[in-house]
Write a protein that holds these residues in place. Structure first.
Motif, PDB file in Angstrom:
ATOM      1  N   ALA A 116       0.824  -1.205   0.000  1.00  0.00           N
ATOM      2  CA  ALA A 116       0.000   0.000   0.000  1.00  0.00           C
ATOM      3  C   ALA A 116       0.859   1.256   0.000  1.00  0.00           C
ATOM      4  O   ALA A 116       0.610   2.202  -0.760  1.00  0.00           O
ATOM      5  CB  ALA A 116      -0.935  -0.012   1.212  1.00  0.00           C
ATOM      6  N   LEU A 117       1.889   1.275   0.828  1.00  0.00           N
ATOM      7  CA  LEU A 117       2.733   2.465   0.908  1.00  0.00           C
ATOM      8  C   LEU A 117       3.586   2.635  -0.340  1.00  0.00           C
ATOM      9  O   LEU A 117       3.759   3.747  -0.843  1.00  0.00           O
ATOM     10  CB  LEU A 117       3.597   2.402   2.167  1.00  0.00           C
ATOM     11  CG  LEU A 117       2.792   2.512   3.469  1.00  0.00           C
ATOM     12  CD1 LEU A 117       3.676   2.216   4.677  1.00  0.00           C
ATOM     13  CD2 LEU A 117       2.150   3.886   3.605  1.00  0.00           C
ATOM     14  N   LEU A 118       4.112   1.534  -0.872  1.00  0.00           N
ATOM     15  CA  LEU A 118       4.891   1.630  -2.104  1.00  0.00           C
ATOM     16  C   LEU A 118       4.030   2.110  -3.266  1.00  0.00           C
ATOM     17  O   LEU A 118       4.508   2.831  -4.154  1.00  0.00           O
ATOM     18  CB  LEU A 118       5.515   0.273  -2.439  1.00  0.00           C
ATOM     19  CG  LEU A 118       6.682  -0.171  -1.560  1.00  0.00           C
ATOM     20  CD1 LEU A 118       7.011  -1.639  -1.819  1.00  0.00           C
ATOM     21  CD2 LEU A 118       7.912   0.693  -1.810  1.00  0.00           C
ATOM     22  N   ALA A 119       2.767   1.707  -3.270  1.00  0.00           N
ATOM     23  CA  ALA A 119       1.883   2.076  -4.372  1.00  0.00           C
ATOM     24  C   ALA A 119       1.367   3.510  -4.264  1.00  0.00           C
ATOM     25  O   ALA A 119       1.197   4.195  -5.282  1.00  0.00           O
ATOM     26  CB  ALA A 119       0.697   1.106  -4.425  1.00  0.00           C
ATOM     27  N   LEU A 120       1.125   3.969  -3.044  1.00  0.00           N
ATOM     28  CA  LEU A 120       0.412   5.229  -2.851  1.00  0.00           C
ATOM     29  C   LEU A 120       1.306   6.423  -2.531  1.00  0.00           C
ATOM     30  O   LEU A 120       0.869   7.567  -2.645  1.00  0.00           O
ATOM     31  CB  LEU A 120      -0.624   5.071  -1.731  1.00  0.00           C
ATOM     32  CG  LEU A 120      -1.733   4.054  -2.001  1.00  0.00           C
ATOM     33  CD1 LEU A 120      -2.546   3.811  -0.733  1.00  0.00           C
ATOM     34  CD2 LEU A 120      -2.638   4.528  -3.136  1.00  0.00           C
ATOM     35  N   VAL A 121       2.541   6.160  -2.104  1.00  0.00           N
ATOM     36  CA  VAL A 121       3.427   7.225  -1.632  1.00  0.00           C
ATOM     37  C   VAL A 121       4.566   7.445  -2.615  1.00  0.00           C
ATOM     38  O   VAL A 121       5.199   6.485  -3.070  1.00  0.00           O
ATOM     39  CB  VAL A 121       3.987   6.871  -0.235  1.00  0.00           C
ATOM     40  CG1 VAL A 121       5.018   7.901   0.220  1.00  0.00           C
ATOM     41  CG2 VAL A 121       2.846   6.770   0.780  1.00  0.00           C
ATOM     42  N   GLU A 122       4.821   8.708  -2.940  1.00  0.00           N
ATOM     43  CA  GLU A 122       5.948   9.069  -3.784  1.00  0.00           C
ATOM     44  C   GLU A 122       7.004   9.790  -2.948  1.00  0.00           C
ATOM     45  O   GLU A 122       6.705  10.287  -1.852  1.00  0.00           O
ATOM     46  CB  GLU A 122       5.481   9.959  -4.946  1.00  0.00           C
ATOM     47  CG  GLU A 122       4.574   9.222  -5.919  1.00  0.00           C
ATOM     48  CD  GLU A 122       4.253  10.048  -7.148  1.00  0.00           C
ATOM     49  OE1 GLU A 122       4.563  11.264  -7.146  1.00  0.00           O
ATOM     50  OE2 GLU A 122       3.695   9.481  -8.106  1.00  0.00           O
ATOM     51  N   PRO A 123       8.243   9.848  -3.447  1.00  0.00           N
ATOM     52  CA  PRO A 123       9.292  10.525  -2.685  1.00  0.00           C
ATOM     53  C   PRO A 123       8.883  11.942  -2.288  1.00  0.00           C
ATOM     54  O   PRO A 123       8.397  12.722  -3.120  1.00  0.00           O
ATOM     55  CB  PRO A 123      10.477  10.527  -3.653  1.00  0.00           C
ATOM     56  CG  PRO A 123      10.275   9.280  -4.468  1.00  0.00           C
ATOM     57  CD  PRO A 123       8.784   9.192  -4.657  1.00  0.00           C
ATOM     58  N   TYR A 137       6.224  -0.167   9.618  1.00  0.00           N
ATOM     59  CA  TYR A 137       5.705   1.075   9.057  1.00  0.00           C
ATOM     60  C   TYR A 137       6.848   1.984   8.623  1.00  0.00           C
ATOM     61  O   TYR A 137       6.847   2.527   7.522  1.00  0.00           O
ATOM     62  CB  TYR A 137       4.856   1.831  10.085  1.00  0.00           C
ATOM     63  CG  TYR A 137       3.599   1.170  10.561  1.00  0.00           C
ATOM     64  CD1 TYR A 137       3.146  -0.032  10.035  1.00  0.00           C
ATOM     65  CD2 TYR A 137       2.835   1.765  11.561  1.00  0.00           C
ATOM     66  CE1 TYR A 137       1.983  -0.621  10.489  1.00  0.00           C
ATOM     67  CE2 TYR A 137       1.663   1.186  12.020  1.00  0.00           C
ATOM     68  CZ  TYR A 137       1.243  -0.010  11.489  1.00  0.00           C
ATOM     69  OH  TYR A 137       0.096  -0.585  11.952  1.00  0.00           O
ATOM     70  N   ALA A 138       7.799   2.168   9.529  1.00  0.00           N
ATOM     71  CA  ALA A 138       8.905   3.073   9.236  1.00  0.00           C
ATOM     72  C   ALA A 138       9.701   2.600   8.035  1.00  0.00           C
ATOM     73  O   ALA A 138      10.065   3.400   7.160  1.00  0.00           O
ATOM     74  CB  ALA A 138       9.815   3.198  10.464  1.00  0.00           C
ATOM     75  N   ALA A 139       9.975   1.299   7.969  1.00  0.00           N
ATOM     76  CA  ALA A 139      10.749   0.765   6.848  1.00  0.00           C
ATOM     77  C   ALA A 139       9.992   0.903   5.531  1.00  0.00           C
ATOM     78  O   ALA A 139      10.578   1.240   4.497  1.00  0.00           O
ATOM     79  CB  ALA A 139      11.102  -0.693   7.109  1.00  0.00           C
ATOM     80  N   SER A 140       8.689   0.656   5.549  1.00  0.00           N
ATOM     81  CA  SER A 140       7.902   0.743   4.317  1.00  0.00           C
ATOM     82  C   SER A 140       7.802   2.187   3.829  1.00  0.00           C
ATOM     83  O   SER A 140       7.880   2.453   2.626  1.00  0.00           O
ATOM     84  CB  SER A 140       6.502   0.165   4.548  1.00  0.00           C
ATOM     85  OG  SER A 140       6.567  -1.218   4.821  1.00  0.00           O
ATOM     86  N   ILE A 141       7.624   3.120   4.754  1.00  0.00           N
ATOM     87  CA  ILE A 141       7.606   4.534   4.360  1.00  0.00           C
ATOM     88  C   ILE A 141       8.952   4.922   3.752  1.00  0.00           C
ATOM     89  O   ILE A 141       9.014   5.610   2.725  1.00  0.00           O
ATOM     90  CB  ILE A 141       7.281   5.421   5.576  1.00  0.00           C
ATOM     91  CG1 ILE A 141       5.852   5.168   6.054  1.00  0.00           C
ATOM     92  CG2 ILE A 141       7.468   6.895   5.231  1.00  0.00           C
ATOM     93  CD1 ILE A 141       5.541   5.767   7.409  1.00  0.00           C
ATOM     94  N   ALA A 142      10.035   4.452   4.368  1.00  0.00           N
ATOM     95  CA  ALA A 142      11.370   4.761   3.852  1.00  0.00           C
ATOM     96  C   ALA A 142      11.580   4.182   2.462  1.00  0.00           C
ATOM     97  O   ALA A 142      12.126   4.844   1.572  1.00  0.00           O
ATOM     98  CB  ALA A 142      12.429   4.239   4.813  1.00  0.00           C
ATOM     99  N   MET A 143      11.173   2.931   2.258  1.00  0.00           N
ATOM    100  CA  MET A 143      11.348   2.307   0.944  1.00  0.00           C
ATOM    101  C   MET A 143      10.565   3.048  -0.130  1.00  0.00           C
ATOM    102  O   MET A 143      10.979   3.093  -1.296  1.00  0.00           O
ATOM    103  CB  MET A 143      10.940   0.836   1.003  1.00  0.00           C
ATOM    104  CG  MET A 143      11.948  -0.044   1.717  1.00  0.00           C
ATOM    105  SD  MET A 143      11.623  -1.818   1.590  1.00  0.00           S
ATOM    106  CE  MET A 143      10.243  -2.006   2.717  1.00  0.00           C
ATOM    107  N   ALA A 144       9.432   3.630   0.242  1.00  0.00           N
ATOM    108  CA  ALA A 144       8.644   4.399  -0.717  1.00  0.00           C
ATOM    109  C   ALA A 144       9.216   5.794  -0.951  1.00  0.00           C
ATOM    110  O   ALA A 144       8.755   6.501  -1.848  1.00  0.00           O
ATOM    111  CB  ALA A 144       7.198   4.505  -0.231  1.00  0.00           C
ATOM    112  N   GLY A 145      10.186   6.191  -0.127  1.00  0.00           N
ATOM    113  CA  GLY A 145      10.748   7.531  -0.248  1.00  0.00           C
ATOM    114  C   GLY A 145       9.928   8.588   0.461  1.00  0.00           C
ATOM    115  O   GLY A 145      10.150   9.786   0.274  1.00  0.00           O
ATOM    116  N   GLY A 146       8.969   8.147   1.280  1.00  0.00           N
ATOM    117  CA  GLY A 146       8.129   9.085   2.003  1.00  0.00           C
ATOM    118  C   GLY A 146       8.827   9.672   3.215  1.00  0.00           C
ATOM    119  O   GLY A 146       9.916   9.244   3.607  1.00  0.00           O
ATOM    120  N   VAL A 147       8.186  10.644   3.814  1.00  0.00           N
ATOM    121  CA  VAL A 147       8.691  11.308   5.013  1.00  0.00           C
ATOM    122  C   VAL A 147       7.776  10.923   6.177  1.00  0.00           C
ATOM    123  O   VAL A 147       6.576  11.188   6.141  1.00  0.00           O
ATOM    124  CB  VAL A 147       8.717  12.837   4.846  1.00  0.00           C
ATOM    125  CG1 VAL A 147       9.193  13.507   6.136  1.00  0.00           C
ATOM    126  CG2 VAL A 147       9.599  13.226   3.672  1.00  0.00           C
TER     127      VAL A 147
END
Length: 399
Positions: A116-123, A137-147
């Motif tokens: 979900a995070l990889l699909a919905l979140v951009e850097p 959560y933290a790792a998935s947000i990081a992999m997506a490039g999110g803050v």
């Protein structure tokens, strides 16, 4: 092995992607290894020490023997399970989902969150998460490039509570998504209808997407679980995630799912198909049967874990901890300051030698480590005799 140097950098480039540089070996691996090396009772990791219903285990055996799921299952999940998930959402929550277009089976909730995070979140997109948070959560947000933008739950009487004003203030023009976990791991907080209504109003007002982790939906001891997707304006913007592991005590099967609008499911599937593609074929058929178990099963599971919560919570209080009574989940959070301790990491690393019990320092679930420093999490999803022995060992800590 050699590494290469990027232009303008001093020294060799690290092997690990910079987005993951802050994530090493998880605390769960460290503490589980410590439990094994010291022969301690492991109340750190949240998995049961007994299997779930025998008839569901036998359903998996039947599927294996009948050749159902031994080869690649359909990408979205086997039809039997997708139908059962849709029936479950209607039966327990009054939510209607089309099993063909609005349900996606995943390799546990952890993959669902990542996809979900990889699909919905951009850097550069900001993702608000309730702190302390499940470590993936933290790792998935990081992999997506999110803050990552944490909003901290803080003790208020016996429970941890969300400050709705702090949540609202955390939203900026860069906020893409709210990541909400209720019932909440590790604090055991169950968000109320009023709190969820306020979150829903904020999401609609600011046009935010929401991902909800509801894996403990059937483990609510005080209050009720209400899916955020059931509130006005939320169905079309909410990705609801749950799984079979916690509800049926088969955590190793790794069967999770997403329910959402067709557009959101298709978006999440775009990322999910390049992670595991498919998984747990025979187990999907078994989980389809599990989701149709009678109410007595779900009631019995909840009542059993409520009694275990009370057993461990009373024992921890007798040992000198301040106990924050969880309204749901597998876990009880304690404050170690009444024991003269302030550093949860040091306390947990010393606890196996002191009294033969393993716990988890809550600080690993915080960006603001000082906020979580005095809190320690214990799991009560264990046999009664194991919990009784742990309580007996912890008595030696009493001041």
């Amino acid at each position: 092995m050699t590494t290469h140097r990027t232009a303008g950098e001093e020294g060799p480039r690290p092997l690990l992607n910079r987005r993951l540089a802050e994530f090493g070996t998880t605390i769960f691996a460290e503490m589980s290894a410590l439990a094994l090396s010291t022969g301690s009772i492991n109340l750190g990791q949240g998995f049961p020490d007994t299997d779930g219903p025998e008839e569901i285990r036998e359903a998996a055996v039947r599927a294996l023997r009948d050749g159902r799921g031994n080869q690649y299952p359909p990408g979205p999940g086997v039809p039997e399970l997708r139908t059962a998930i849709a029936e479950h959402q209607r039966r327990f929550h009054g939510l209607e989902y089309d099993p063909d277009t609005e349900v996606l089976v995943t390799a546990g909730a952890t993959e669902a969150i990542a996809a979900a995070l990889l699909a919905l979140v951009e850097p550069g997109d900001e993702v608000i998460a309730l702190e302390p948070y499940y470590d993936s959560y933290a790792a998935s947000i990081a992999m997506a490039g999110g803050v990552r933008v944490p909003v901290t739950l803080r003790p208020h009487g016996p429970a941890f509570r969300l400050d709705l004003d702090e949540l609202r203030d955390a939203v900026t023009d860069r906020t893409r998504l709210l990541l909400i976990n209720t019932p909440h791991n590790p604090t055991g907080t169950v968000l109320t209808r009023a709190e969820l209504a306020a979150i829903a109003e904020l999401a609609v007002e600011r046009d935010l997407l929401v991902v909800t982790d509801e894996v403990y939906e059937h483990l609510v001891f005080d209050g009720e679980h209400v899916p955020l997707a059931s509130f006005p304006g939320m169905r079309e913007r909410t990705v609801t995630i749950s799984s079979a592991g916690k509800t049926f005590s088969f955590t190793g099967w790794k069967v999770g799912w997403v329910t959402a609008s067709p557009e959101l499911v298709a978006t999440v599937r775009s990322a999910k198909q390049f992670l595991t593609y498919v998984s747990a074929g025979p187990f999907q058929y078994a989980v389809a049967e599990a989701l149709r178990l009678p109410d007595a099963y779900f009631d019995g599971l909840r009542d059993d874990l409520r009694a275990k919560r009370d057993l461990l919570g009373e024992g921890l209080a007798a040992a000198g901890f301040t106990v924050h009574r969880p309204a749901g989940t597998y876990f009880v959070t304690t404050d170690i300051r009444p024991l003269g301790e302030t550093d949860g990491f040091a306390f947990c690393r010393a606890l196996p030698e002191r009294c033969g019990v393993v716990a988890i320092p809550n600080a690993v679930f915080y960006d603001h480590r000082d906020e979580g420093a005095p809190f320690v999490r214990f799991a009560f999803c264990k046999r009664v005799d194991v919990l009784e022995e742990a309580v007996a060992r912890l008595k030696s800590l009493a001041p």
